[in-house]
Design a protein around this motif. Structure first.
Motif, PDB file in Angstrom:
ATOM      1  N   UNK A  94      32.713  33.234  55.184  1.00  0.00           N
ATOM      2  CA  UNK A  94      32.074  33.720  53.810  1.00  0.00           C
ATOM      3  C   UNK A  94      31.412  32.578  53.080  1.00  0.00           C
ATOM      4  N   UNK A  95      31.915  31.483  53.295  1.00  0.00           N
ATOM      5  CA  UNK A  95      31.223  30.319  52.611  1.00  0.00           C
ATOM      6  C   UNK A  95      29.996  30.040  53.290  1.00  0.00           C
ATOM      7  N   UNK A  96      29.940  30.181  54.729  1.00  0.00           N
ATOM      8  CA  UNK A  96      29.000  30.146  55.472  1.00  0.00           C
ATOM      9  C   UNK A  96      27.844  30.931  54.771  1.00  0.00           C
ATOM     10  N   UNK A 128      36.440  46.433  56.370  1.00  0.00           N
ATOM     11  CA  UNK A 128      35.702  45.487  55.157  1.00  0.00           C
ATOM     12  C   UNK A 128      35.165  44.465  55.727  1.00  0.00           C
ATOM     13  N   UNK A 129      35.660  43.667  56.953  1.00  0.00           N
ATOM     14  CA  UNK A 129      34.852  42.779  57.493  1.00  0.00           C
ATOM     15  C   UNK A 129      33.284  43.036  57.905  1.00  0.00           C
ATOM     16  N   UNK A 135      26.366  43.696  54.613  1.00  0.00           N
ATOM     17  CA  UNK A 135      25.983  43.285  53.222  1.00  0.00           C
ATOM     18  C   UNK A 135      25.159  41.962  53.446  1.00  0.00           C
ATOM     19  N   UNK A 136      25.414  41.192  54.100  1.00  0.00           N
ATOM     20  CA  UNK A 136      24.685  39.673  54.545  1.00  0.00           C
ATOM     21  C   UNK A 136      23.497  40.212  55.325  1.00  0.00           C
ATOM     22  N   UNK A 137      23.436  40.740  56.411  1.00  0.00           N
ATOM     23  CA  UNK A 137      22.152  41.123  57.146  1.00  0.00           C
ATOM     24  C   UNK A 137      21.246  42.148  56.317  1.00  0.00           C
ATOM     25  N   UNK A 142      14.222  42.185  58.202  1.00  0.00           N
ATOM     26  CA  UNK A 142      13.983  42.752  59.403  1.00  0.00           C
ATOM     27  C   UNK A 142      15.390  42.365  60.498  1.00  0.00           C
ATOM     28  N   UNK A 143      16.471  42.116  59.871  1.00  0.00           N
ATOM     29  CA  UNK A 143      17.827  41.844  60.680  1.00  0.00           C
ATOM     30  C   UNK A 143      17.872  43.098  61.610  1.00  0.00           C
TER      31      UNK A 143
END
Length: 176
Positions: A94-96, A128-129, A135-137, A142-143
Protein backbone atom coordinates in the motif's frame (compact mmCIF):
# COMPACT_ATOMS: atom_id res chain seq x y z
CA UNK A 1 9.71 -7.69 -22.84
CA UNK A 2 10.87 -6.19 -19.53
CA UNK A 3 9.11 -7.77 -16.56
CA UNK A 4 9.24 -5.98 -13.22
CA UNK A 5 8.04 -7.93 -10.19
CA UNK A 6 7.23 -5.97 -7.03
CA UNK A 7 7.21 -8.27 -4.00
CA UNK A 8 5.43 -6.61 -1.11
CA UNK A 9 6.03 -9.36 1.41
CA UNK A 10 8.20 -8.41 4.37
CA UNK A 11 9.05 -12.11 4.65
CA UNK A 12 11.77 -12.90 2.12
CA UNK A 13 11.21 -16.45 0.90
CA UNK A 14 7.61 -16.34 2.09
CA UNK A 15 4.72 -17.69 0.07
CA UNK A 16 4.05 -14.67 -2.16
CA UNK A 17 7.79 -14.07 -2.61
CA UNK A 18 8.27 -17.69 -3.76
CA UNK A 19 5.49 -17.22 -6.32
CA UNK A 20 7.32 -14.14 -7.59
CA UNK A 21 10.37 -16.31 -8.20
CA UNK A 22 8.24 -18.85 -10.08
CA UNK A 23 6.79 -16.12 -12.29
CA UNK A 24 10.31 -14.83 -13.00
CA UNK A 25 11.55 -18.34 -13.80
CA UNK A 26 8.78 -18.74 -16.36
CA UNK A 27 9.33 -15.28 -17.84
CA UNK A 28 13.05 -15.88 -18.29
CA UNK A 29 12.43 -19.27 -19.86
CA UNK A 30 9.97 -17.50 -22.17
CA UNK A 31 12.78 -15.21 -23.36
CA UNK A 32 11.97 -12.11 -21.33
CA UNK A 33 14.12 -10.09 -18.95
CA UNK A 34 12.85 -10.02 -15.39
CA UNK A 35 13.76 -8.24 -12.17
CA UNK A 36 12.30 -8.51 -8.68
CA UNK A 37 12.17 -5.68 -6.18
CA UNK A 38 11.60 -6.72 -2.57
CA UNK A 39 9.88 -3.77 -0.92
CA UNK A 40 10.88 -5.10 2.50
CA UNK A 41 14.53 -4.51 1.62
CA UNK A 42 13.97 -0.96 0.35
CA UNK A 43 14.04 2.29 2.23
CA UNK A 44 10.55 3.71 1.69
CA UNK A 45 8.54 6.21 3.66
CA UNK A 46 4.81 6.78 3.42
CA UNK A 47 3.34 9.56 1.32
CA UNK A 48 2.84 12.71 3.40
CA UNK A 49 0.26 14.21 1.01
CA UNK A 50 2.29 17.42 0.72
CA UNK A 51 1.63 17.42 -3.06
CA UNK A 52 4.93 19.13 -3.83
CA UNK A 53 5.29 16.50 -6.57
CA UNK A 54 2.46 18.15 -8.53
CA UNK A 55 4.86 20.94 -9.46
CA UNK A 56 7.61 18.85 -11.01
CA UNK A 57 6.86 15.13 -10.63
CA UNK A 58 9.54 14.75 -7.96
CA UNK A 59 8.84 13.59 -4.43
CA UNK A 60 10.46 15.61 -1.65
CA UNK A 61 11.36 12.38 0.15
CA UNK A 62 14.78 11.05 -0.73
CA UNK A 63 14.51 7.27 -0.59
CA UNK A 64 14.44 4.23 -2.89
CA UNK A 65 11.11 5.11 -4.49
CA UNK A 66 12.79 7.38 -7.05
CA UNK A 67 14.64 4.40 -8.52
CA UNK A 68 11.57 2.15 -8.32
CA UNK A 69 9.43 4.68 -10.21
CA UNK A 70 11.95 4.81 -13.03
CA UNK A 71 11.88 1.03 -13.33
CA UNK A 72 8.07 1.00 -13.37
CA UNK A 73 8.03 3.49 -16.22
CA UNK A 74 10.54 1.45 -18.25
CA UNK A 75 8.86 -1.94 -17.68
CA UNK A 76 6.49 -3.54 -20.16
CA UNK A 77 4.91 -5.93 -17.66
CA UNK A 78 4.42 -5.28 -13.95
CA UNK A 79 3.66 -7.97 -11.39
CA UNK A 80 2.39 -6.90 -7.97
CA UNK A 81 2.57 -9.49 -5.21
CA UNK A 82 1.32 -9.31 -1.64
CA UNK A 83 0.22 -11.54 1.17
CA UNK A 84 -3.26 -10.81 2.49
CA UNK A 85 -3.20 -9.19 5.93
CA UNK A 86 -6.62 -8.78 7.57
CA UNK A 87 -8.28 -9.20 4.16
CA UNK A 88 -6.27 -6.48 2.45
CA UNK A 89 -2.81 -5.92 0.98
CA UNK A 90 0.15 -5.56 3.31
CA UNK A 91 1.48 -2.16 4.41
CA UNK A 92 4.56 -2.32 2.18
CA UNK A 93 2.46 -2.72 -0.97
CA UNK A 94 0.00 0.00 0.00
CA UNK A 95 2.85 2.40 0.79
CA UNK A 96 4.45 1.59 -2.58
CA UNK A 97 1.18 2.28 -4.42
CA UNK A 98 0.66 5.60 -2.63
CA UNK A 99 4.22 6.67 -3.41
CA UNK A 100 3.61 6.28 -7.16
CA UNK A 101 1.79 9.62 -7.05
CA UNK A 102 4.61 11.82 -8.44
CA UNK A 103 4.79 9.93 -11.75
CA UNK A 104 1.72 7.67 -11.95
CA UNK A 105 0.65 9.13 -15.30
CA UNK A 106 3.96 7.94 -16.76
CA UNK A 107 3.24 4.33 -15.72
CA UNK A 108 1.18 3.82 -18.87
CA UNK A 109 0.43 1.08 -21.36
CA UNK A 110 1.45 -1.67 -18.93
CA UNK A 111 0.23 -5.23 -18.60
CA UNK A 112 -0.38 -6.17 -14.96
CA UNK A 113 -0.34 -9.53 -13.20
CA UNK A 114 -1.23 -9.96 -9.55
CA UNK A 115 0.02 -12.53 -7.05
CA UNK A 116 -1.93 -12.88 -3.82
CA UNK A 117 -1.41 -15.35 -1.00
CA UNK A 118 -3.79 -15.88 1.89
CA UNK A 119 -4.25 -18.30 4.74
CA UNK A 120 -7.97 -18.44 3.96
CA UNK A 121 -8.58 -21.11 1.29
CA UNK A 122 -11.47 -19.18 -0.33
CA UNK A 123 -10.82 -16.85 -3.28
CA UNK A 124 -13.27 -14.36 -1.76
CA UNK A 125 -10.66 -13.72 0.92
CA UNK A 126 -8.72 -11.77 -1.70
CA UNK A 127 -11.58 -9.54 -2.88
CA UNK A 128 -10.49 -6.47 -0.91
CA UNK A 129 -6.87 -6.90 -1.99
CA UNK A 130 -7.92 -7.16 -5.63
CA UNK A 131 -10.10 -4.10 -5.12
CA UNK A 132 -7.01 -2.18 -4.01
CA UNK A 133 -4.96 -3.41 -6.97
CA UNK A 134 -7.75 -2.57 -9.40
CA UNK A 135 -8.19 0.86 -7.88
CA UNK A 136 -4.48 1.50 -8.41
CA UNK A 137 -4.42 0.31 -12.01
CA UNK A 138 -7.60 2.23 -12.79
CA UNK A 139 -5.56 5.40 -12.18
CA UNK A 140 -2.80 4.35 -14.61
CA UNK A 141 -3.29 5.24 -18.29
CA UNK A 142 -4.14 2.18 -20.39
CA UNK A 143 -3.24 -0.40 -17.74
CA UNK A 144 -4.41 -3.92 -18.61
CA UNK A 145 -5.08 -6.68 -16.10
CA UNK A 146 -3.70 -9.87 -17.63
CA UNK A 147 -3.82 -12.45 -14.85
CA UNK A 148 -4.16 -13.29 -11.17
CA UNK A 149 -2.30 -16.00 -9.29
CA UNK A 150 -4.21 -17.05 -6.19
CA UNK A 151 -2.14 -18.67 -3.45
CA UNK A 152 -5.02 -19.35 -1.10
CA UNK A 153 -4.58 -21.78 1.76
CA UNK A 154 -0.97 -20.74 2.44
CA UNK A 155 -0.13 -19.28 5.83
CA UNK A 156 3.09 -20.78 7.12
CA UNK A 157 6.26 -20.21 5.14
CA UNK A 158 6.49 -23.01 2.59
CA UNK A 159 2.76 -23.82 2.48
CA UNK A 160 2.66 -22.59 -1.12
CA UNK A 161 5.06 -25.27 -2.36
CA UNK A 162 2.38 -27.94 -2.68
CA UNK A 163 -0.33 -25.76 -4.18
CA UNK A 164 -1.36 -25.27 -7.84
CA UNK A 165 -0.34 -21.59 -7.58
CA UNK A 166 3.29 -22.66 -8.09
CA UNK A 167 2.58 -24.02 -11.56
CA UNK A 168 0.17 -21.18 -12.32
CA UNK A 169 2.83 -18.57 -11.54
CA UNK A 170 5.39 -20.34 -13.71
CA UNK A 171 2.97 -20.72 -16.63
CA UNK A 172 1.77 -17.11 -16.47
CA UNK A 173 5.34 -15.91 -16.41
CA UNK A 174 6.29 -18.06 -19.36
CA UNK A 175 3.30 -16.92 -21.40
CA UNK A 176 3.52 -13.18 -20.87
Amino acid sequence: MKVLVISGSPRIGGNSDVLCDQFIKGAKEGGHSAEKINLGKKKLSPCTACYACRNNGVCVQKDDMTEILEKLILADIIVLATPVYFYSMDAQMKMFIDRCLPRYREIKNKDFYFIITAADPQHEATDETMGGFRGYTRCLPYAKEKGIIYGNGAWEKGDILGLPAMQNAYEMGKNV
